[in-house]
Design a protein around this motif. Sequence first.
Motif, short mmCIF file in Angstrom:
data_model
loop_
_atom_site.label_atom_id
_atom_site.label_comp_id
_atom_site.label_asym_id
_atom_site.label_seq_id
_atom_site.Cartn_x
_atom_site.Cartn_y
_atom_site.Cartn_z
N UNK A 181 50.12 119.46 -17.82
CA UNK A 181 50.71 118.41 -16.98
C UNK A 181 49.90 117.13 -17.08
N UNK A 182 48.56 117.27 -17.07
CA UNK A 182 47.70 116.10 -17.16
C UNK A 182 47.83 115.43 -18.53
N UNK A 183 47.92 116.22 -19.60
CA UNK A 183 48.11 115.65 -20.94
C UNK A 183 49.39 114.82 -20.99
N UNK A 184 50.45 115.37 -20.45
CA UNK A 184 51.73 114.66 -20.47
C UNK A 184 51.65 113.35 -19.70
N UNK A 185 51.02 113.37 -18.53
CA UNK A 185 50.88 112.14 -17.75
C UNK A 185 50.07 111.10 -18.51
N UNK A 186 49.04 111.54 -19.21
CA UNK A 186 48.19 110.61 -19.95
C UNK A 186 48.95 109.97 -21.11
N UNK A 187 49.61 110.76 -21.94
CA UNK A 187 50.22 110.23 -23.15
C UNK A 187 51.50 109.45 -22.86
N UNK A 188 52.13 109.67 -21.73
CA UNK A 188 53.28 108.83 -21.39
C UNK A 188 52.88 107.38 -21.16
N UNK A 189 51.63 107.17 -20.73
CA UNK A 189 51.14 105.82 -20.46
C UNK A 189 50.30 105.24 -21.60
#
Length: 958
Positions: free
Chosen positions: A24-32
């Motif tokens: 979940x944290x990886x996804x939040x990071x790479x979306x931005x």
Amino acid sequence: MHADRLCPGNFSIVGMGASAGGLEAFEQFFRRMPADSGMAFVLIQHLDPNHASLLTEILQRATTMPVIEATDQLIVAPDRVHIIPPNRDMAIFHGALQLSVPDQPRGMRMPIDAFLRSLAEDQGEKAVGIILSGTGTDGTLGLRAILGAGGISLVQEPASARYDGMPASAIRAGYATAVLAADAMPHALLAGIRRIARRQEDRPAAAPVGTMSRILMLLRTATGHDFSLYKKSTIGRRIERRMAQHDIEDMEIYARYAKENPAEIQTLFKELLINVTSFFRDPEAFVALKREILPRLLRDKPDAYVLRIWVAGCATGEEAYSIAILLRELMDESKREFKVQLYATDLDDDAIVVARAGLYPPNIAQDVQPDRLQRFFLKDDAGYRVRKEIREMVVFAVQNVIKDPPFTRLDLLCCRNLMIYLEPELQNRLIPAFHYALKPGGILFLSPSESIGNHTGLFTAQDRKWKFYRATHSVASARAVLASGLSWAADSGGKAPEEVMKKARETNFAELTRRVLLQSYAPASVVTDLKGNILYVYGDTGKFLRPAPGRATLNVVEMAREPLPLELRAAIFHAASQGGVTLGREVAVTTDGEVETVSFSLRPVPDTDAGEAVLVISFQEMSGAAPGTRKRSKRESTSLANERIEALERELTYTRENLQATIEEQQASNEEMQSTNEELQSSNEELETSREELQSINEELVTVNAELQAKIQQLAGMQNDMKNLLDNVSVGTIFLNEQLVIRRFTREAARVYRLIGSDVGRPLSDIKSDLEGEDLLARAQTVLDSLIPYECELRTVSGVWYLARIMPYRTVDNVIEGVVLTFTDISKRVEAEAAVQTSRDLAEGVVDTVREPLLVLDGALKIVSASRSFYRNFRVAPEDTLGRPLYDVGNRQWDIPELRELLETILPRDRSFEGYVVEQVFPAIGRRRISLDARRIAGRSGDTQLILLAMQDAEMSA
């Protein structure tokens, strides 16, 4: 504008670590995160080694950057995401990923730490470390390596993480440049990378030396520590890290901000002190230390030898403990025991606190071999704690190696990865200080990145690869440390040593002079030393010597009448330097206005009782003309002018000789003064060395005292905690040692044994007990011998019941040192059990008294009790009835469909029923019609507790 455009061909590599909740944290990071940031991303997550990973496919949906699974020797590229494959360890070397099969069992691996460490070593200040959601402590030590290399570290805010174990561990250790939510990290990361790129572009321009100097001055004023000779690049990176934290672009603005906020200065000070260390760092170096250096160092030492070691810049203590472990292993293997004085110092007081505690995260399993972990560490909930025997070998203290005096008389000095942060000038001042601290033949241990520089005369290389140097002492070594310019050496107070005077033993100069003068017709004479100082006067020397005006003196040259001083000075110099004799030198001396010819002789007299050569100078009047006039020739043609010329030439010759003698004497005096000055300087250096040694000893005593004070405070706190715990626990407790002597007891225990405070230290057998029955002391001895706990219920004479337990007393090192007796008051429980038993007996009496057959069933319809009339009427035995389901009694004659309906359906709903008639054939009594009455007895929660089932013949009831 992005970093790759600012610095073509140069990009940052971002190592991202996560565990549980990391997806979940990886996804939040790479979306931005923009797809053209110019950075490369390497993801390390704890993956199941037995299943293929779907992380690549999932993350590809969150970013337009290529997301690939890493392969061995893959070159890391910018604007690309590289993911570790399952069941692989990963490192980076020269920008290429290195994959290997894990050699550690599952659950003990720390892949994030391993990769971030290699990333810091490979990329330096271009390394970026990010820790996201996860459990455990993996990644903490990796971030320390990133910060030590000058890189950037980001940690997910624990409140936003699914699992906060890993982020909280990194934050608690102080290795987070910034703490942010995962989706806020891209903006902060891009800003930091742009700042680094801008600095690289601006490097050719003049650096803000003045601004940095002001910041360093603020640091010195606030902390007392001068960082002016630390490498400016290191200091600059630390300052820029703090600027990024406050979003400040200009160093001048940051300097003003730091001046207005004293707390920022303290934070910057801690940033400058971040050290990168680990257990057995450079393992091959420690192998060489154990196998070659230490055995050679201890080879000729006696068994009671005191081995002195100093670890300078010890940080959080890993290196000091590593050396202590090696020494312990070496002593055990060689069956020799040495007394070890191992001092470990650092400028960071917080790091010293960690080192003293000796508690390290589980990550150290990567650096410490399993057998050493088991032998020298205790597993704790928070990680591994160094065992007491190793912790007691090391004394930790706060010390500034640049400012404070060093420890002295050392056998081994370990200073690794400290000088790499210092300017060459300061390095050149430290090396002589280290040489001064070592004994002759002592060993200096540096890191592979450090060396002794141009001080090759002070050390001999023992192992050039791993930087072991042996101290070679010479006369110049003491001067080298005084000339090093270190503050502790320069701040000596300037007190010159008192002049040491050599007093000659009294010599019988009268007898000696008399013996010499008798050989020379005993003229008026004086005895002098080689400098012309008069030691003894024989005869009347008034015509030749007189007291000199001014300060009184006994020097024969200064007392001689003119022009004797020139002649005497030349003769004394000739005798002192060459041992020459001067005989019959004639000089015209003016006495009371008359010119008289005087002859003097000078003879050296060696081998006196004083051990020094002396001079005997004899004076004698000459009759006739002065030496300036010679007898005229019989020939009348010799003119007076020629005689005058000859006299002047003779006088000029004497003057030249006297001048030459004076020059030579002055040169000799100058050399003598220079030699004296060197002797005084050497004496001063010896006194300074003695003073510094005393100061170092005093510092060591202060250090030991500080360590003891810290331990005393810790023990006092633990004692207070223990006292409050024991006072507030309502369980009587008595601690006994191996001889069953009282060590401590709680006040509750005094209700069982008649104890008072002065009974501590007495055998428990001397104390009277209020217990009845069993001998607890015999049981305590049995527990001490067998280590099997024991418990029993006992009653006091006053009627109080106690549950007595006897357990072995174990130390933290699992050593048995006695037993512990506890007494828990169970009087209420015993009373409750008695009341229950009474009620049960009453209920059974009531049941037995009822004339009609009566059954008591539990919630599962098992028979709990039956009346005597039931056994009598239905002719069954209690052993075939009690504890069995109602339907299984006899030959299942009670398995009646109507009865099932009543008990299982109607009774739970209506709580009772009455007058239900059933007809059944019973083997013992035949067919019978029975009228049934039942009532459900429910507990407080409404659940069925018991069922009363009464029965009688239907005919009788009708």
